[in-house]
Design a protein around this motif. Structure first.
Motif, PDB file in Angstrom:
ATOM      1  N   SER A 151       0.862  -1.186   0.000  1.00 19.78           N
ATOM      2  CA  SER A 151       0.000   0.000   0.000  1.00 19.78           C
ATOM      3  C   SER A 151       0.890   1.225   0.000  1.00 19.78           C
TER       4      SER A 151
ATOM      5  N   SER B 239      -1.223   4.254   5.898  1.00 21.42           N
ATOM      6  CA  SER B 239      -1.449   2.817   5.681  1.00 21.42           C
ATOM      7  C   SER B 239      -1.072   1.994   6.917  1.00 21.42           C
TER       8      SER B 239
ATOM      9  N   GLY C   4     -10.571  -5.194   9.446  1.00 22.88           N
ATOM     10  CA  GLY C   4     -11.476  -6.312   9.702  1.00 22.88           C
ATOM     11  C   GLY C   4     -10.972  -7.236  10.801  1.00 22.88           C
TER      12      GLY C   4
END
Ligand SMILES: Cc1cc2nc3c(=O)[nH]c(=O)nc-3n(C[C@H](O)[C@H](O)[C@H](O)COP(=O)(O)O)c2cc1C
Length: 193
Positions: free
Chosen positions: A10, A15, A124
């Protein structure tokens, strides 16, 4: 002496995966292992296209990134998860590097001759675990690289890091240290056939 390279899939400002890659670099240095973090934003490459390659060859940045890899015996990649896989940025970078070939080379030599460790961070609950499965396959099956079994998955990454960049969870922080140590030991002794 073993030297480690650490980077993330990324280029995003802030990030989580860059944070993880930087943490790995700092843990290595704190344990007396020379390590460098690089940001892929300094190695921009067009999306791989066979016509472009035929016309111009691999981009200069791909050659530069391959040369960089060649300076290090161990490589840590922090891989974000996009739709259960690795980011296009990371896959594109790996793809281009495999196309930088001297005469008689397959392009995979740079992967086969060093040791990799992988990790991921995601907002997540699974810490990018599915991207790690895919990255392990790309590196091991696709490029023939040795990828150590230890890996880091940081879930709920938005609240996982301390201000100083370390991980709040002691077990996770120790996993990072263990992974760095295992990477350094394997990279030191690895003799590619
Ligand atoms: C196109 C796209 C797909 C995504 N898919 C997933 C996913 O499958 N699993 C997951 O945990 N996070 C997913 N995310 C959320 C990323 O984990 C999150 O944006 C993360 O911050 C990206 O990594 P970075 O912080 O290093 O840039 C996705 C994000 C984008 C932009």
């Amino acid at each position: 002496m073993v030297r480690l390279l650490s980077f993330a899939g990324s280029t995003r400002e802030g990030s989580y995966n860059k944070k993880l890659a930087q943490l790995v670099q700092r843990i290595a240095e704190a344990n007396g292992i020379e390590a460098v973090f690089v940001d892929l934003k300094d190695y921009p490459m067009p999306i791989y296209n066979g016509d472009l390659e035929a016309a111009e060859g691999p981009p200069e940045r791909a050659r530069a990134f391959k040369s960089l890899l060649q300076e290090y015996q161990g490589v840590f990649i922090a891989s974000p998860e996009y739709n259960a896989s690795v980011t296009p940025l990371l896959k594109n970078t790996i793809d281009w590097v495999t196309r930088v070939r001297a005469k008689g080379e397959s392009g995979l030599e740079v992967f086969k001759s060093r040791v990799f460790a992988i990790g991921g961070a995601s907002p997540g609950n699974y810490g990018g675990m599915r991207s790690l499965l895919q990255l392990r396959q790309i590196l091991s099956v696709g490029t023939g690289a040795l990828v150590i079994p230890q890996q880091i998955a940081v879930p709920r990454a938005g609240s996982a890091f301390e201000e100083d960049g370390s991980l709040k969870d002691e077990g996770q922080q120790k996993l990072c240290t263990d992974t760095v140590e295992a990477l350094a030991v394997c990279a030191k002794w690895f003799k590619p056939s």
